[in-house]
Write a protein that holds these residues in place. Sequence first.
Motif, PDB file in Angstrom:
ATOM      1  N   MET A   1       0.885  -0.896  -0.173  1.00  0.00           N
ATOM      2  CA  MET A   1      -0.273   0.140   0.058  1.00  0.00           C
ATOM      3  C   MET A   1       1.094   1.477  -0.081  1.00  0.00           C
ATOM      4  O   MET A   1       0.707   2.509  -0.831  1.00  0.00           O
ATOM      5  CB  MET A   1      -1.287  -0.294   1.384  1.00  0.00           C
ATOM      6  N   GLU A   2       2.236   0.908   0.427  1.00  0.00           N
ATOM      7  CA  GLU A   2       3.131   2.009   0.799  1.00  0.00           C
ATOM      8  C   GLU A   2       3.248   2.758  -0.188  1.00  0.00           C
ATOM      9  O   GLU A   2       3.802   4.079  -1.118  1.00  0.00           O
ATOM     10  CB  GLU A   2       4.191   1.830   2.020  1.00  0.00           C
ATOM     11  N   GLU A   3       3.985   1.201  -1.220  1.00  0.00           N
ATOM     12  CA  GLU A   3       3.737   2.058  -2.872  1.00  0.00           C
ATOM     13  C   GLU A   3       3.053   2.586  -3.486  1.00  0.00           C
ATOM     14  O   GLU A   3       3.450   3.279  -4.316  1.00  0.00           O
ATOM     15  CB  GLU A   3       4.517   1.018  -3.311  1.00  0.00           C
ATOM     16  N   ILE A   4       2.032   2.191  -3.940  1.00  0.00           N
ATOM     17  CA  ILE A   4       0.610   2.846  -4.364  1.00  0.00           C
ATOM     18  C   ILE A   4       0.252   3.994  -4.153  1.00  0.00           C
ATOM     19  O   ILE A   4       0.896   4.624  -5.022  1.00  0.00           O
ATOM     20  CB  ILE A   4      -1.065   1.792  -3.860  1.00  0.00           C
ATOM     21  N   ARG A   5       1.008   4.275  -2.460  1.00  0.00           N
ATOM     22  CA  ARG A   5       0.842   5.696  -2.104  1.00  0.00           C
ATOM     23  C   ARG A   5       1.604   6.066  -2.491  1.00  0.00           C
ATOM     24  O   ARG A   5       1.735   7.834  -3.440  1.00  0.00           O
ATOM     25  CB  ARG A   5       0.989   6.076  -0.970  1.00  0.00           C
ATOM     26  N   ASP A   6       3.514   6.131  -2.289  1.00  0.00           N
ATOM     27  CA  ASP A   6       4.331   6.649  -3.043  1.00  0.00           C
ATOM     28  C   ASP A   6       4.082   7.202  -4.319  1.00  0.00           C
ATOM     29  O   ASP A   6       4.817   8.017  -5.144  1.00  0.00           O
ATOM     30  CB  ASP A   6       6.122   6.191  -3.027  1.00  0.00           C
ATOM     31  N   ASN A   7       3.349   5.712  -5.171  1.00  0.00           N
ATOM     32  CA  ASN A   7       3.351   5.956  -6.739  1.00  0.00           C
ATOM     33  C   ASN A   7       2.480   7.000  -7.143  1.00  0.00           C
ATOM     34  O   ASN A   7       2.841   7.756  -8.455  1.00  0.00           O
ATOM     35  CB  ASN A   7       3.155   4.703  -6.794  1.00  0.00           C
ATOM     36  N   VAL A  29      -7.801  12.234  -5.265  1.00  0.00           N
ATOM     37  CA  VAL A  29      -9.288  11.588  -5.088  1.00  0.00           C
ATOM     38  C   VAL A  29      -8.026   9.960  -4.389  1.00  0.00           C
ATOM     39  O   VAL A  29      -8.616   8.960  -3.425  1.00  0.00           O
ATOM     40  CB  VAL A  29      -9.916  11.385  -5.623  1.00  0.00           C
ATOM     41  N   SER A  30      -7.153   9.029  -5.602  1.00  0.00           N
ATOM     42  CA  SER A  30      -6.552   7.820  -5.092  1.00  0.00           C
ATOM     43  C   SER A  30      -5.608   8.199  -4.209  1.00  0.00           C
ATOM     44  O   SER A  30      -5.526   7.406  -3.197  1.00  0.00           O
ATOM     45  CB  SER A  30      -5.996   7.861  -6.490  1.00  0.00           C
ATOM     46  N   LEU A  31      -4.891   9.075  -3.649  1.00  0.00           N
ATOM     47  CA  LEU A  31      -3.875   9.052  -2.667  1.00  0.00           C
ATOM     48  C   LEU A  31      -4.676   9.419  -1.600  1.00  0.00           C
ATOM     49  O   LEU A  31      -3.979   8.493  -0.757  1.00  0.00           O
ATOM     50  CB  LEU A  31      -3.500  10.193  -3.371  1.00  0.00           C
ATOM     51  N   ALA A  32      -5.737  10.285  -1.056  1.00  0.00           N
ATOM     52  CA  ALA A  32      -6.617  10.152  -0.235  1.00  0.00           C
ATOM     53  C   ALA A  32      -7.344   8.813   0.385  1.00  0.00           C
ATOM     54  O   ALA A  32      -7.475   8.470   1.130  1.00  0.00           O
ATOM     55  CB  ALA A  32      -8.062  11.637  -0.262  1.00  0.00           C
ATOM     56  N   GLY A  33      -7.580   8.546  -0.824  1.00  0.00           N
ATOM     57  CA  GLY A  33      -8.073   6.938  -0.530  1.00  0.00           C
ATOM     58  C   GLY A  33      -6.535   5.719  -0.229  1.00  0.00           C
ATOM     59  O   GLY A  33      -7.096   4.886   0.866  1.00  0.00           O
ATOM     60  N   ALA A  34      -5.597   5.835  -0.583  1.00  0.00           N
ATOM     61  CA  ALA A  34      -4.341   5.125   0.029  1.00  0.00           C
ATOM     62  C   ALA A  34      -4.205   5.486   1.244  1.00  0.00           C
ATOM     63  O   ALA A  34      -3.706   4.430   2.040  1.00  0.00           O
ATOM     64  CB  ALA A  34      -3.250   5.108  -1.257  1.00  0.00           C
ATOM     65  N   ALA A  39      -3.705   4.636   6.959  1.00  0.00           N
ATOM     66  CA  ALA A  39      -4.157   4.883   8.243  1.00  0.00           C
ATOM     67  C   ALA A  39      -4.685   3.880   9.014  1.00  0.00           C
ATOM     68  O   ALA A  39      -5.076   3.310  10.532  1.00  0.00           O
ATOM     69  CB  ALA A  39      -4.768   6.024   8.665  1.00  0.00           C
ATOM     70  N   GLN A  40      -5.723   3.201   8.200  1.00  0.00           N
ATOM     71  CA  GLN A  40      -6.494   1.618   8.900  1.00  0.00           C
ATOM     72  C   GLN A  40      -6.101   0.883   9.316  1.00  0.00           C
ATOM     73  O   GLN A  40      -6.031   0.065  10.580  1.00  0.00           O
ATOM     74  CB  GLN A  40      -7.981   1.441   7.956  1.00  0.00           C
ATOM     75  N   ILE A  41      -4.753   0.372   8.857  1.00  0.00           N
ATOM     76  CA  ILE A  41      -4.197  -0.637   8.714  1.00  0.00           C
ATOM     77  C   ILE A  41      -2.736  -0.490  10.246  1.00  0.00           C
ATOM     78  O   ILE A  41      -2.761  -1.070  10.707  1.00  0.00           O
ATOM     79  CB  ILE A  41      -2.982  -0.559   8.084  1.00  0.00           C
ATOM     80  N   ASP A  42      -2.573   1.402  10.356  1.00  0.00           N
ATOM     81  CA  ASP A  42      -2.059   1.082  11.677  1.00  0.00           C
ATOM     82  C   ASP A  42      -2.832   1.131  13.086  1.00  0.00           C
ATOM     83  O   ASP A  42      -2.573   0.748  13.728  1.00  0.00           O
ATOM     84  CB  ASP A  42      -0.917   3.241  10.641  1.00  0.00           C
ATOM     85  N   ARG A  43      -3.853   1.636  12.309  1.00  0.00           N
ATOM     86  CA  ARG A  43      -5.027   1.740  13.672  1.00  0.00           C
ATOM     87  C   ARG A  43      -5.422   0.296  14.278  1.00  0.00           C
ATOM     88  O   ARG A  43      -5.146  -0.464  15.731  1.00  0.00           O
ATOM     89  CB  ARG A  43      -6.242   2.388  13.454  1.00  0.00           C
ATOM     90  N   GLY A  44      -5.698  -0.962  13.197  1.00  0.00           N
ATOM     91  CA  GLY A  44      -5.800  -2.447  13.101  1.00  0.00           C
ATOM     92  C   GLY A  44      -4.598  -2.485  14.384  1.00  0.00           C
ATOM     93  O   GLY A  44      -4.466  -3.622  14.928  1.00  0.00           O
ATOM     94  N   SER A  45      -3.107  -2.297  13.790  1.00  0.00           N
ATOM     95  CA  SER A  45      -2.130  -2.422  14.009  1.00  0.00           C
ATOM     96  C   SER A  45      -1.285  -2.292  15.997  1.00  0.00           C
ATOM     97  O   SER A  45      -0.818  -3.339  16.045  1.00  0.00           O
ATOM     98  CB  SER A  45      -0.879  -3.238  13.486  1.00  0.00           C
ATOM     99  N   GLN A  46      -2.415  -1.865  16.380  1.00  0.00           N
ATOM    100  CA  GLN A  46      -1.976  -1.203  17.733  1.00  0.00           C
ATOM    101  C   GLN A  46      -2.742  -1.621  18.320  1.00  0.00           C
ATOM    102  O   GLN A  46      -2.613  -1.048  19.774  1.00  0.00           O
ATOM    103  CB  GLN A  46      -2.813   0.641  17.693  1.00  0.00           C
TER     104      GLN A  46
END
Length: 63
Positions: A1-7, A29-34, A39-46
Amino acid sequence: MEEIRDNLVARIAEAEREGWLGEVEGLKVSLAGAEDKLAQIDRGSQKASISLGMPTTRRGDLE
C-alpha cells in the motif's frame, strides 16, 4: 500500500508539471483513499492483544 501511495505522489507531481489538471484531481482522490487505508492498517496493528486464558476440560470429557 505504501508503494501505491508513493507512486500516486510521483504521478501527481508529473501531472502538475504537464498541466494535466483533471488527472491531478483524480490522482488526489486516489491518494486520499490510499492514505486512509494506510491509517486503518496502522490503527488495526495498534490494538492490544486479548488474553483468552487457558482452556479447561469438564470432568465428563475425560471418561
